[in-house]
Design an enzyme around this catalytic site. Structure first.
Site, short mmCIF file in Angstrom:
data_model
loop_
_atom_site.label_atom_id
_atom_site.label_comp_id
_atom_site.label_asym_id
_atom_site.label_seq_id
_atom_site.Cartn_x
_atom_site.Cartn_y
_atom_site.Cartn_z
N CYS A 144 -2.42 -8.78 15.35
CA CYS A 144 -1.41 -8.88 14.31
C CYS A 144 -0.19 -8.03 14.66
O CYS A 144 0.94 -8.47 14.49
CB CYS A 144 -2.00 -8.44 12.96
SG CYS A 144 -0.85 -8.59 11.58
N GLY B 241 0.81 -1.20 0.00
CA GLY B 241 0.00 0.00 0.00
C GLY B 241 0.85 1.26 0.00
O GLY B 241 2.08 1.20 0.11
N CYS C 206 -8.44 -8.00 7.05
CA CYS C 206 -7.65 -8.32 5.86
C CYS C 206 -7.85 -9.74 5.37
O CYS C 206 -7.77 -10.01 4.18
CB CYS C 206 -6.17 -8.05 6.13
SG CYS C 206 -5.39 -9.19 7.29
#
Length: 375
Positions: free
Chosen positions: A111, A20, A210
């Site tokens: 995460c 990204g 995600c």
């Protein structure tokens, strides 16, 4: 107290590059600052899709290629590291287990804790890197005595310190967030990427969870846990409808209840409680969601653990507002009292404490006390 100073020597930096625009610009800024930067893309899916669906999902083959192209433009080495097994165990399986237990987890915090600043950082340090760089909007500040603190980003509209509230002293010592001082719009970040020749300048931001690329969390959980019909009841225990799995609901949810019987007062009803033992979802009026206090477990401190009761502000969700609280650590459990009642607080969520802009630490909500009854 000052922002992290430029070190006397260039650091060996491992830049986590998702594919990204934010992580690409962060890596470019780290390299421009004179650091020895290596880019790495984390392959977190055992069976990655070739292409994203608009702004949904990440970790696709396309994302890996975008990250590689960005690294080539920046002029840094680039690798892909396979952390799919670790991600599945520490993030995806945890996410499913939490919903199965009637709680509402935040996989982004997990995460950051388990993957980006545990598995990735441990591997980076073993390979001789000094720091891990990401595109998060937050700041690491060095105090007069040399200790490090995590603070909100300069641009509060883009601040992501909430999902970094799980980082401890050791992890902060090796964390680098080059976008933390940026007080610009996202369009200006994209313009910077374009000036740098980064093709991801116009790539849509990823959002939602995600590993659920289609955004259908309930469908994902149903495939993992199976459908299990149960009752939707009111506070008195009267059956109002049925559901296909209590795991598909969260505290404070209003939409998708599929209750045919209107409430006596004609007002909307909300999910008040989820019982995985009886597979029952309890609903009621919005006022029944008012929470005055909570208990939170597994605290993690971005520095020394606080001693005695203290006054802070608390954030209860990634894009939520701050609310004043008093908090105290009692026998390893965080006891929190709100100055004014708050709504939509669910076990499994993270509470992150702040002292002005400084992140004090975080903990996982275990139970709440409601204004009308203890829950």
């Amino acid at each position: 107290m000052t922002d992290t100073p430029q070190p006397s020597r260039p650091l060996r930096v491992l830049a986590a590059m998702s594919g990204g625009v934010d992580s690409a610009v962060a890596a470019a800024r780290a390299a421009e600052a004179g650091h020895d930067v290596t880019g790495v893309h984390l392959a977190l899916s055992a069976n990655p899709q070739s292409f994203r669906t608009g702004a949904r999902g990440c970790c696709t083959i396309e994302d890996s290629r975008d990250a590689r192209r960005a690294a080539d433009v920046i002029g840094i080495p680039f690798y892909v590291w396979d952390l799919a097994d670790r991600f599945r165990e520490d993030v995806v399986e945890d996410f499913v287990a939490e919903y199965e237990a009637g709680r509402t987890p935040n996989p982004c915090l997990r995460c950051n804790e388990k993957i980006k600043f545990a598995a990735l950082l441990d591997k980076a340090l073993a390979l001789g890197f000094d720091a891990v760089c990401t595109g998060h909007y937050a700041k690491v500040i060095v105090t007069a005595d040399g200790t490090r603190e995590l603070h909100r980003a300069s641009d509060l509209a883009k601040d992501q310190s909430y999902v970094l509230g799980v980082l401890d002293d050791r992890q902060l010592a090796h964390a680098m967030f080059p976008l933390g001082d940026t007080v610009t719009t996202k369009d200006e970040i994209r313009a910077e990427a374009e000036r740098r020749g980064l093709a991801v300048a116009k790539k849509p931001d990823s959002h939602d969870i995600c590993f659920i690329a289609d955004g259908d969390t309930q469908g994902f959980l149903a495939r993992r846990l199976g459908r299990a019909e149960g009752d939707i009841v009111d506070e008195a225990g009267n059956k109002l409808g049925t559901h296909e799995g209590a795991y598909g609901y969260t505290i404070g949810q209003r939409k998708g209840l599929r209750i045919g019987t209107p409430a006596p007062d004609g007002k909307p009803r909300y999910v008040l409680d989820i019982s995985p033992v009886t597979n029952t979802v309890t609903v009621g009026p919005a006022t029944a969601l008012d929470v005055t206090a909570l208990r939170a477990v597994n605290p993690r401190w971005c520095g020394a653990a606080p001693t005695g009761p203290g006054t802070y502000t608390a954030q209860l969700r990634a894009h939520g507002d701050e609310t004043p609280v008093t908090a105290e650590l009692v026998d390893g459990t965080l006891e929190v009292t709100f100055t004014a009642p708050v709504r939509g607080v669910a076990p499994g969520q993270a509470i992150v404490l702040y002292d002005d802009t400084r992140v004090v630490g975080s903990a996982t909500i275990a139970s709440t006390v409601r204004a009308t009854a203890g829950v």
